[in-house]
Design a protein around this motif. Structure first.
Motif, PDB file in Angstrom:
ATOM      1  N   LYS A 154      15.039  -3.023   4.642  1.00 30.99           N
ATOM      2  CA  LYS A 154      14.652  -3.407   3.280  1.00 30.99           C
ATOM      3  C   LYS A 154      13.320  -2.755   2.938  1.00 30.99           C
ATOM      4  N   PHE A 155      13.223  -2.231   1.733  1.00 34.19           N
ATOM      5  CA  PHE A 155      11.985  -1.584   1.312  1.00 34.19           C
ATOM      6  C   PHE A 155      10.803  -2.543   1.416  1.00 34.19           C
ATOM      7  N   GLU A 156      11.062  -3.827   1.159  1.00 38.62           N
ATOM      8  CA  GLU A 156       9.993  -4.819   1.217  1.00 38.62           C
ATOM      9  C   GLU A 156       9.395  -4.927   2.616  1.00 38.62           C
ATOM     10  N   GLU A 157      10.234  -4.783   3.647  1.00 41.78           N
ATOM     11  CA  GLU A 157       9.735  -4.856   5.025  1.00 41.78           C
ATOM     12  C   GLU A 157       8.861  -3.648   5.355  1.00 41.78           C
ATOM     13  N   ILE A 158       9.295  -2.469   4.905  1.00 41.60           N
ATOM     14  CA  ILE A 158       8.480  -1.263   5.103  1.00 41.60           C
ATOM     15  C   ILE A 158       7.139  -1.421   4.394  1.00 41.60           C
ATOM     16  N   ALA A 159       7.187  -1.929   3.172  1.00 44.42           N
ATOM     17  CA  ALA A 159       5.959  -2.105   2.388  1.00 44.42           C
ATOM     18  C   ALA A 159       5.000  -3.081   3.047  1.00 44.42           C
ATOM     19  N   GLU A 160       5.540  -4.143   3.643  1.00 48.68           N
ATOM     20  CA  GLU A 160       4.683  -5.144   4.292  1.00 48.68           C
ATOM     21  C   GLU A 160       3.998  -4.572   5.527  1.00 48.68           C
ATOM     22  N   ILE A 161       4.701  -3.728   6.260  1.00 46.80           N
ATOM     23  CA  ILE A 161       4.071  -3.094   7.425  1.00 46.80           C
ATOM     24  C   ILE A 161       2.918  -2.211   6.960  1.00 46.80           C
ATOM     25  N   ILE A 162       3.188  -1.358   5.982  1.00 49.25           N
ATOM     26  CA  ILE A 162       2.160  -0.443   5.476  1.00 49.25           C
ATOM     27  C   ILE A 162       0.960  -1.213   4.934  1.00 49.25           C
ATOM     28  N   LYS A 163       1.235  -2.316   4.268  1.00 56.98           N
ATOM     29  CA  LYS A 163       0.160  -3.148   3.704  1.00 56.98           C
ATOM     30  C   LYS A 163      -0.808  -3.607   4.777  1.00 56.98           C
ATOM     31  N   ARG A 164      -0.310  -3.836   5.982  1.00 58.01           N
ATOM     32  CA  ARG A 164      -1.128  -4.361   7.073  1.00 58.01           C
ATOM     33  C   ARG A 164      -1.769  -3.271   7.938  1.00 58.01           C
ATOM     34  N   VAL A 165      -1.398  -2.011   7.700  1.00 56.09           N
ATOM     35  CA  VAL A 165      -1.973  -0.905   8.472  1.00 56.09           C
ATOM     36  C   VAL A 165      -3.351  -0.562   7.920  1.00 56.09           C
ATOM     37  N   ASN A 166      -4.320  -0.414   8.796  1.00 54.92           N
ATOM     38  CA  ASN A 166      -5.703  -0.167   8.363  1.00 54.92           C
ATOM     39  C   ASN A 166      -5.899   1.240   7.792  1.00 54.92           C
ATOM     40  N   LEU A 167      -5.385   2.236   8.507  1.00 46.96           N
ATOM     41  CA  LEU A 167      -5.596   3.622   8.086  1.00 46.96           C
ATOM     42  C   LEU A 167      -4.452   4.056   7.169  1.00 46.96           C
ATOM     43  N   LYS A 168      -4.565   3.676   5.905  1.00 49.03           N
ATOM     44  CA  LYS A 168      -3.481   3.924   4.944  1.00 49.03           C
ATOM     45  C   LYS A 168      -3.175   5.410   4.766  1.00 49.03           C
ATOM     46  N   ASN A 169      -4.172   6.254   4.970  1.00 46.12           N
ATOM     47  CA  ASN A 169      -3.966   7.693   4.790  1.00 46.12           C
ATOM     48  C   ASN A 169      -3.252   8.343   5.973  1.00 46.12           C
ATOM     49  N   LYS A 170      -2.972   7.557   7.023  1.00 44.66           N
ATOM     50  CA  LYS A 170      -2.291   8.083   8.214  1.00 44.66           C
ATOM     51  C   LYS A 170      -0.877   7.535   8.367  1.00 44.66           C
ATOM     52  N   ILE A 171      -0.390   6.775   7.391  1.00 43.66           N
ATOM     53  CA  ILE A 171       0.908   6.120   7.515  1.00 43.66           C
ATOM     54  C   ILE A 171       1.797   6.480   6.332  1.00 43.66           C
ATOM     55  N   GLY A 172       3.094   6.676   6.600  1.00 47.66           N
ATOM     56  CA  GLY A 172       4.037   7.002   5.545  1.00 47.66           C
ATOM     57  C   GLY A 172       5.448   6.596   5.933  1.00 47.66           C
ATOM     58  N   VAL A 173       6.438   7.166   5.240  1.00 43.57           N
ATOM     59  CA  VAL A 173       7.841   6.780   5.415  1.00 43.57           C
ATOM     60  C   VAL A 173       8.714   8.012   5.538  1.00 43.57           C
ATOM     61  N   CYS A 174       9.707   7.932   6.426  1.00 43.71           N
ATOM     62  CA  CYS A 174      10.804   8.891   6.489  1.00 43.71           C
ATOM     63  C   CYS A 174      12.053   8.150   6.026  1.00 43.71           C
ATOM     64  N   MET A 175      12.642   8.591   4.926  1.00 44.63           N
ATOM     65  CA  MET A 175      13.832   7.937   4.381  1.00 44.63           C
ATOM     66  C   MET A 175      15.085   8.599   4.943  1.00 44.63           C
ATOM     67  N   ASP A 176      15.929   7.814   5.591  1.00 46.10           N
ATOM     68  CA  ASP A 176      17.193   8.300   6.134  1.00 46.10           C
ATOM     69  C   ASP A 176      18.303   7.966   5.143  1.00 46.10           C
ATOM     70  N   THR A 177      19.005   8.993   4.651  1.00 49.51           N
ATOM     71  CA  THR A 177      20.003   8.785   3.609  1.00 49.51           C
ATOM     72  C   THR A 177      21.209   7.979   4.105  1.00 49.51           C
ATOM     73  N   CYS A 178      21.612   8.193   5.356  1.00 46.67           N
ATOM     74  CA  CYS A 178      22.686   7.373   5.931  1.00 46.67           C
ATOM     75  C   CYS A 178      22.237   5.929   6.052  1.00 46.67           C
ATOM     76  N   HIS A 179      21.030   5.738   6.558  1.00 48.56           N
ATOM     77  CA  HIS A 179      20.536   4.381   6.804  1.00 48.56           C
ATOM     78  C   HIS A 179      20.413   3.552   5.525  1.00 48.56           C
ATOM     79  N   ILE A 180      19.807   4.136   4.484  1.00 47.01           N
ATOM     80  CA  ILE A 180      19.618   3.305   3.279  1.00 47.01           C
ATOM     81  C   ILE A 180      20.961   3.011   2.603  1.00 47.01           C
ATOM     82  N   HIS A 181      21.903   3.963   2.701  1.00 48.04           N
ATOM     83  CA  HIS A 181      23.260   3.718   2.197  1.00 48.04           C
ATOM     84  C   HIS A 181      23.899   2.555   2.944  1.00 48.04           C
ATOM     85  N   GLU A 182      23.814   2.582   4.273  1.00 46.81           N
ATOM     86  CA  GLU A 182      24.431   1.512   5.060  1.00 46.81           C
ATOM     87  C   GLU A 182      23.623   0.211   4.986  1.00 46.81           C
TER      88      GLU A 182
END
Length: 276
Positions: A154-182
């Motif tokens: 869920k996008f909300e779970e990814i967002a919550e992890i990022i929200k809690r990471v201190n070094l925001k400029n060192k964290i991002g997302v890799c979107m998997d097209t199969c995964h988000i579809h499933e």
């Protein structure tokens, strides 16, 4: 520039991976940081890494993507498993100091019964304990299919992890097209809507890379079964929309489809022909 590659084996060395990429008309690639189903890391060979970096620079490669092993579970309910994950994360980021223009991708993990909320706290704490101001590598959380107790479907779970990471400029997302579809996101019929939702919840500024995979299963299956490009439930029309979408087209794309080198060469040829 259309940056496209596939997952390559490290068995022949880093420079050879770069040459394999060139042989299939790829200008990037993904590789495992260590044994994908174990813990062993390749012996450090700075000469081999430097040769790859020279090759990548000379051929205008896009960012390389190092993938953490599947055995990594930073939010397991078992303490020893969490400790192993912490060691791997630290060692991998230390090794990646020798690379340039390289991302590090990992699966957020499975909470194994403790619940997503607690798992999110643990994942963020793990990331905070291994990341440093000095590191050049951007750490990417992969969007997941939601198999079992996986966190990150869920996008909300990814967002919550990022929200809690201190070094925001060192964290991002890799979107998997199969995964988000499933996971249940309808990128076949409403790609614009899914990307708008991602932007609202996570932020498209945090999207650094795409795992470009078709899916063996229908939407919402939560099974994580990759398929060759154009032969699954996403289909070639959807794949074409993804690689040409104004909000995605400048990102690097990495194939994780069930293919060998020659099969990936054909897929890359096909994708380049569809690029507008």
């Amino acid at each position: 520039m259309f940056v496209i590659g596939c997952h390559l084996s490290t068995s022949g060395g880093y420079e050879n991976m770069g040459r394999d990429a060139l042989s299939i008309n790829a200008n990037t690639f993904q590789f495992f940081s260590r044994n994908p189903r174990g813990s062993r890391m390749k012996k450090l060979d700075e000469g081999d890494i430097n040769s790859l970096m020279d090759l990548a620079r000379e051929n205008n490669f896009g960012p390389l993507l190092a993938h953490a092993p599947y055995t990594l579970n930073p939010c397991s309910s078992t303490e020893s498993v969490r400790e192993f994950a912490n060691i791997v994360l630290k060692e991998d980021l230390e090794r990646l100091k020798y690379f340039k223009n390289t991302y590090y991708n990992f699966h957020p993990g499975s909470h194994t019964g403790m619940g997503a909320e607690k798992a999110i706290e643990i994942i963020a704490a793990q990331i905070n304990s291994v990341m440093t101001e000095e590191q050049e590598t951007i750490v990417l959380l992969e969007t997941m299919a939601g198999k079992g107790t996986e966190v990150g479907s869920k996008f909300e779970e990814i967002a919550e992890i990022i929200k809690r990471v201190n070094l925001k400029n060192k964290i991002g997302v890799c979107m998997d097209t199969c995964h988000i579809h499933e996971a249940g996101y309808d990128i076949v019929n409403d790609l614009d809507g899914v990307l708008h939702e991602f932007d609202e919840v996570v932020g498209l500024d945090k999207l650094y890379a795409i795992h470009l995979n078709d899916s063996k299963n229908e939407i919402g299956a939560h099974k994580d079964r990759h398929e060759t490009i154009g032969e699954g439930h996403l289909g070639l029309e959807t794949i074409e929309k993804i690689i040409n979408h104004e909000k995605l087209k400048d990102l690097p794309f990495y194939l994780e489809t069930p293919n060998e080198l020659e099969g990936h060469k054909k897929e890359i040829e096909l994708l380049r022909s569809l690029r507008k």
